[in-house]
Design a protein around this motif. Sequence first.
Motif, PDB file in Angstrom:
ATOM      1  N   ALA A 177       0.880  -1.256  -0.067  1.00 63.75           N
ATOM      2  CA  ALA A 177      -0.122   0.003   0.004  1.00 63.75           C
ATOM      3  C   ALA A 177       0.829   1.271   0.088  1.00 63.75           C
ATOM      4  N   VAL A 178       1.954   1.022   0.567  1.00 64.77           N
ATOM      5  CA  VAL A 178       2.736   2.410   0.986  1.00 64.77           C
ATOM      6  C   VAL A 178       3.640   2.685  -0.337  1.00 64.77           C
ATOM      7  N   GLY A 179       4.181   1.616  -1.053  1.00 63.87           N
ATOM      8  CA  GLY A 179       4.923   1.722  -2.299  1.00 63.87           C
ATOM      9  C   GLY A 179       6.153   2.549  -2.192  1.00 63.87           C
ATOM     10  N   ASP A 180       6.091   3.668  -3.040  1.00 64.09           N
ATOM     11  CA  ASP A 180       7.402   4.500  -2.838  1.00 64.09           C
ATOM     12  C   ASP A 180       7.257   5.521  -2.031  1.00 64.09           C
ATOM     13  N   GLY A 181       6.017   5.678  -1.516  1.00 62.23           N
ATOM     14  CA  GLY A 181       5.716   6.620  -0.456  1.00 62.23           C
ATOM     15  C   GLY A 181       4.499   7.550  -1.034  1.00 62.23           C
ATOM     16  N   PHE A 182       4.125   8.815   0.044  1.00 63.23           N
ATOM     17  CA  PHE A 182       3.212   9.681  -0.345  1.00 63.23           C
ATOM     18  C   PHE A 182       3.548  11.094  -0.310  1.00 63.23           C
ATOM     19  N   ASP A 183       2.993  11.923  -0.931  1.00 62.98           N
ATOM     20  CA  ASP A 183       3.224  13.357  -0.933  1.00 62.98           C
ATOM     21  C   ASP A 183       2.303  14.028  -0.060  1.00 62.98           C
ATOM     22  N   VAL A 184       1.114  13.239   0.387  1.00 66.77           N
ATOM     23  CA  VAL A 184       0.240  13.889   1.082  1.00 66.77           C
ATOM     24  C   VAL A 184      -0.433  12.861   1.751  1.00 66.77           C
ATOM     25  N   ARG A 226       7.009  10.784   1.398  1.00 65.91           N
ATOM     26  CA  ARG A 226       8.094  11.301   0.780  1.00 65.91           C
ATOM     27  C   ARG A 226       8.795  12.549   1.170  1.00 65.91           C
ATOM     28  N   PRO A 227      10.226  12.748   0.915  1.00 65.40           N
ATOM     29  CA  PRO A 227      10.766  14.156   1.622  1.00 65.40           C
ATOM     30  C   PRO A 227      10.143  15.357   0.875  1.00 65.40           C
ATOM     31  N   GLY A 228       9.721  16.104   1.604  1.00 57.67           N
ATOM     32  CA  GLY A 228       9.064  17.514   1.344  1.00 57.67           C
ATOM     33  C   GLY A 228       7.390  17.130   1.224  1.00 57.67           C
TER      34      GLY A 228
END
Length: 283
Positions: A139-146, A173-175
């Motif tokens: 579900a997480v995969g390569d991460g989330f922006d929000v 994700r970073p940022g």
Amino acid sequence: MTTAITSAPEGDGALSTTRPGTPMIGPYSINQMDDFYTAIPTGEVKPSGIMNLAQRLYIAERCPAGAKVVDICCGRGLQLPTLYRYAPGLQQYVGLDLAAGNIAEARARIAHLDAHYGLQRFPIEFVECDVSDPWPTAAVGDGFDVAVYTSALEHLPRELAIASLQHAAAALRPGGVLYLSTPETPGLAPRPLQYRVHVYEWNSAELEPILAECGLVVQEKVGLLPPSPDETSAALAEEFGEGARTWYQRLRETVSPALLDTVAAAAVPRAATEMLYVCRRPA
């Protein structure tokens, strides 16, 4: 596009005392906020509903095109309508929730939105899981922006709430940005609850160090609900001068508190009784 749902192991459901003096089954409260989308058309307008709509709008209007969004304790999918309308260019939406019944309601909402807009505006996936446990890697995969975490932290015991924040921060994700809302409840822990359906309520003095330990920087605090009218009036005058007190008093004569409360709280977050934290994971 199609929606998907996967499952993760549930908790053991043991008897727990998670509110001061209040026994309940399992460690969580899964009571949901009223569905303001259905309440307003029938004439029921409550401060909590306007507050919830305001924070959903605030978040959706700030989701950039191409963002991958995770909705933590997504419930009946109250964030989805504003995302469909104001953030149709998302890369993906992933909703996490403990209760299969909540996810079923969210899927029904998607069917309604798809019929209204004529298509599903972005890929949607639901994961049935305990957000205080490690999140499923798929579900997480390569991460989330929000990350959206609204009106839910207070439904978890303190240590499990902290674990959920750690997982949320790690999944960004970073940022990336976390939008976190929860009551602002004064006093030392365990503090008396503002709402009986909650498990553990926070305040800024306790919560902000936890967010920092998770590697998150609080960039903005937005008030969502105000204290009493007298306290709100005093806070506005202290912040902006006596003209603000006069302005507020006039609005109280002409605008329903259900509509005015969230606007007033946004102006003086330090006096708010419910807070939206805008947190960023440093790039």
